[in-house]
Motif scaffolding. Structure first.
Motif, PDB file in Angstrom:
ATOM      1  N   LEU A  61       0.964  -1.062  -0.112  1.00 46.00           N
ATOM      2  CA  LEU A  61      -0.011   0.047   0.143  1.00 46.00           C
ATOM      3  C   LEU A  61       0.957   1.263  -0.077  1.00 46.00           C
ATOM      4  N   GLY A  62       1.895   1.360   0.813  1.00 43.12           N
ATOM      5  CA  GLY A  62       2.927   2.548   0.721  1.00 43.12           C
ATOM      6  C   GLY A  62       3.464   2.622  -0.436  1.00 43.12           C
ATOM      7  N   LYS A  63       3.684   1.411  -1.137  1.00 40.31           N
ATOM      8  CA  LYS A  63       4.468   1.676  -2.492  1.00 40.31           C
ATOM      9  C   LYS A  63       3.451   2.178  -3.453  1.00 40.31           C
ATOM     10  N   TRP A  64       2.403   1.719  -3.491  1.00 41.87           N
ATOM     11  CA  TRP A  64       1.422   2.147  -4.515  1.00 41.87           C
ATOM     12  C   TRP A  64       0.949   3.673  -4.119  1.00 41.87           C
ATOM     13  N   ALA A  65       0.756   4.155  -3.067  1.00 36.47           N
ATOM     14  CA  ALA A  65       0.489   5.396  -2.678  1.00 36.47           C
ATOM     15  C   ALA A  65       1.840   6.453  -3.127  1.00 36.47           C
ATOM     16  N   SER A  66       2.977   5.859  -2.868  1.00 36.66           N
ATOM     17  CA  SER A  66       3.838   6.894  -3.322  1.00 36.66           C
ATOM     18  C   SER A  66       4.087   6.977  -4.926  1.00 36.66           C
ATOM     19  N   ALA A  67       3.605   5.780  -5.659  1.00 37.16           N
ATOM     20  CA  ALA A  67       3.738   5.722  -6.879  1.00 37.16           C
ATOM     21  C   ALA A  67       2.864   6.551  -7.516  1.00 37.16           C
ATOM     22  N   LEU A  68       1.619   6.594  -7.086  1.00 32.48           N
ATOM     23  CA  LEU A  68       0.579   7.507  -7.311  1.00 32.48           C
ATOM     24  C   LEU A  68       0.630   9.019  -6.938  1.00 32.48           C
ATOM     25  N   LYS A  69       2.005   9.202  -6.155  1.00 32.28           N
ATOM     26  CA  LYS A  69       2.111  10.424  -5.880  1.00 32.28           C
ATOM     27  C   LYS A  69       1.228  11.223  -4.854  1.00 32.28           C
ATOM     28  N   LEU A  70       0.573  10.360  -4.000  1.00 26.40           N
ATOM     29  CA  LEU A  70      -0.237  10.836  -2.960  1.00 26.40           C
ATOM     30  C   LEU A  70       0.391  11.796  -1.884  1.00 26.40           C
ATOM     31  N   PRO A  71       0.013  12.627  -1.318  1.00 23.18           N
ATOM     32  CA  PRO A  71       0.779  13.410  -0.076  1.00 23.18           C
ATOM     33  C   PRO A  71       1.455  12.346   1.027  1.00 23.18           C
ATOM     34  N   GLU A  72       2.281  12.809   1.461  1.00 19.38           N
ATOM     35  CA  GLU A  72       3.071  11.917   2.490  1.00 19.38           C
ATOM     36  C   GLU A  72       1.859  11.525   3.627  1.00 19.38           C
ATOM     37  N   HIS A  73       1.058  12.345   3.928  1.00 27.33           N
ATOM     38  CA  HIS A  73       0.091  11.926   5.144  1.00 27.33           C
ATOM     39  C   HIS A  73      -0.770  10.695   4.514  1.00 27.33           C
ATOM     40  N   GLU A  74      -0.849  10.739   3.410  1.00 33.70           N
ATOM     41  CA  GLU A  74      -1.912   9.754   2.798  1.00 33.70           C
ATOM     42  C   GLU A  74      -1.132   8.495   2.501  1.00 33.70           C
ATOM     43  N   VAL A  75       0.236   8.588   2.224  1.00 28.90           N
ATOM     44  CA  VAL A  75       1.204   7.348   2.484  1.00 28.90           C
ATOM     45  C   VAL A  75       1.011   6.611   3.731  1.00 28.90           C
ATOM     46  N   VAL A  76       1.168   7.351   4.519  1.00 28.81           N
ATOM     47  CA  VAL A  76       1.273   6.904   6.056  1.00 28.81           C
ATOM     48  C   VAL A  76      -0.013   6.240   6.553  1.00 28.81           C
ATOM     49  N   ARG A  77      -1.236   6.899   6.012  1.00 28.88           N
ATOM     50  CA  ARG A  77      -2.507   6.577   6.073  1.00 28.88           C
ATOM     51  C   ARG A  77      -2.874   5.117   5.464  1.00 28.88           C
ATOM     52  N   TRP A  78      -2.333   5.087   4.237  1.00 27.07           N
ATOM     53  CA  TRP A  78      -2.713   3.729   3.540  1.00 27.07           C
ATOM     54  C   TRP A  78      -1.753   2.502   4.197  1.00 27.07           C
ATOM     55  N   GLN A  79      -0.506   2.973   4.626  1.00 28.65           N
ATOM     56  CA  GLN A  79       0.263   1.906   5.398  1.00 28.65           C
ATOM     57  C   GLN A  79      -0.378   1.639   6.749  1.00 28.65           C
ATOM     58  N   ALA A  80      -0.931   2.641   7.365  1.00 32.44           N
ATOM     59  CA  ALA A  80      -1.647   2.146   8.759  1.00 32.44           C
ATOM     60  C   ALA A  80      -2.696   1.217   8.380  1.00 32.44           C
ATOM     61  N   ALA A  81      -3.514   1.383   7.393  1.00 36.42           N
ATOM     62  CA  ALA A  81      -4.839   0.517   7.177  1.00 36.42           C
ATOM     63  C   ALA A  81      -4.140  -1.039   6.906  1.00 36.42           C
ATOM     64  N   GLY A  82      -2.997  -1.026   6.128  1.00 34.54           N
ATOM     65  CA  GLY A  82      -2.236  -2.353   5.947  1.00 34.54           C
ATOM     66  C   GLY A  82      -1.933  -2.903   7.305  1.00 34.54           C
ATOM     67  N   ILE A  83      -1.405  -2.203   8.240  1.00 32.11           N
ATOM     68  CA  ILE A  83      -0.955  -2.674   9.399  1.00 32.11           C
ATOM     69  C   ILE A  83      -1.906  -3.204  10.422  1.00 32.11           C
ATOM     70  N   LEU A  84      -3.221  -2.473  10.293  1.00 31.20           N
ATOM     71  CA  LEU A  84      -4.298  -2.595  11.469  1.00 31.20           C
ATOM     72  C   LEU A  84      -5.333  -3.624  10.958  1.00 31.20           C
ATOM     73  N   HIS A  85      -5.472  -3.779   9.465  1.00 34.52           N
ATOM     74  CA  HIS A  85      -6.536  -4.252   8.879  1.00 34.52           C
ATOM     75  C   HIS A  85      -6.790  -5.812   9.612  1.00 34.52           C
ATOM     76  N   ASP A  86      -5.944  -6.637   9.893  1.00 29.34           N
ATOM     77  CA  ASP A  86      -6.283  -7.909  10.571  1.00 29.34           C
ATOM     78  C   ASP A  86      -5.621  -8.080  12.030  1.00 29.34           C
ATOM     79  N   ALA A  87      -5.703  -6.712  12.728  1.00 29.82           N
ATOM     80  CA  ALA A  87      -5.301  -6.743  14.117  1.00 29.82           C
ATOM     81  C   ALA A  87      -5.902  -7.713  15.055  1.00 29.82           C
ATOM     82  N   LEU A  88      -7.268  -7.943  14.823  1.00 29.01           N
ATOM     83  CA  LEU A  88      -8.003  -8.629  15.747  1.00 29.01           C
ATOM     84  C   LEU A  88      -8.083 -10.368  15.000  1.00 29.01           C
ATOM     85  N   LYS A  89      -7.302 -10.613  13.975  1.00 28.90           N
ATOM     86  CA  LYS A  89      -7.598 -11.748  13.129  1.00 28.90           C
ATOM     87  C   LYS A  89      -7.399 -13.088  14.132  1.00 28.90           C
ATOM     88  N   ASN A  90      -6.530 -13.055  15.018  1.00 25.51           N
ATOM     89  CA  ASN A  90      -6.316 -14.180  16.084  1.00 25.51           C
ATOM     90  C   ASN A  90      -7.339 -14.190  17.189  1.00 25.51           C
TER      91      ASN A  90
END
Ligand SMILES: [Fe+2]
Ligand SMILES: [Fe+2]
Length: 182
Positions: free
Chosen positions: A11-40
């Motif tokens: 997600l971070g790589k894609w957001a950067s390649a799409l030239k989204l602003p830095e806070h969006e890159v971080v937001r996209w990465q955060a979604a990746g890190i958190l989405h399965d937080a309760l999977k276990n």
């Protein structure tokens, strides 16, 4: 879980390649890190404490809505972000660019052992063909559900119907950027 790191990296790589602003890159990465937080977490616990209103969902689909509920309780008020986390497994017609990218990354990240070649080729087309790859992923998920005689949920069908009804996006990065910023 390494899966979440791989999803966040994509997600971070894609957001950067799409030239989204830095806070969006971080937001996209955060979604990746958190989405399965309760999977276990045990489904019974999720059902009882976090999503008692989602009784119709099978155990495997509870962790998204439960994680979103928990994040909201902890003060996250970014509605698109919460919707992305809640519906990363099912899909949802209202998913914005982030939620759509999370659906794709979750499905094609390189640690997945099934359909390796198919997923690798879709990764090579991201993010420049984001609208087409997204449709490929949603179609593949629906076909998988049908092939296993499982329930097709209305949120998933709703996403599909939104995607096929959308006007064709511009080709290449311009269209991908347009979708990402939805
Ligand atoms: Fe998940
Ligand atoms: Fe995941």
């Amino acid at each position: 879980m390494e899966h979440m790191e791989r999803v966040a990296r994509l997600l971070g790589k894609w957001a950067s390649a799409l030239k989204l602003p830095e806070h969006e890159v971080v937001r996209w990465q955060a979604a990746g890190i958190l989405h399965d937080a309760l999977k276990n977490e045990r489904p019974a616990v999720l059902r009882r404490t976090l999503v008692p209103d989602l009784e119709h969902l099978p155990d495997a689909l509870l962790h998204g809505p439960a994680a979103a509920r928990k994040l909201r309780e902890e003060g996250v008020d970014d509605e698109d972000f919460l919707l992305a986390v809640a519906f990363h497994t099912l899909g949802h017609p209202d998913l914005g660019g982030l939620g759509r990218a999370l659906v794709v990354a979750d499905y094609i990240e390189p640690g997945r052992r099934d359909r390796k070649k198919w997923k690798k080729s879709r990764r090579s087309r991201m993010p420049q063909e984001f609208p087409l790859v997204l449709r490929d992923v949603v179609r593949a998920r629906i076909q998988g559900t049908l092939a296993r005689d499982r329930t097709l949920h209305q949120e998933t069908v709703g996403l599909w119907n939104v995607l096929v009804a959308e006007a064709p996006w511009q080709e290449g990065l311009a269209g991908a950027r347009e979708m990402a910023k939805r």
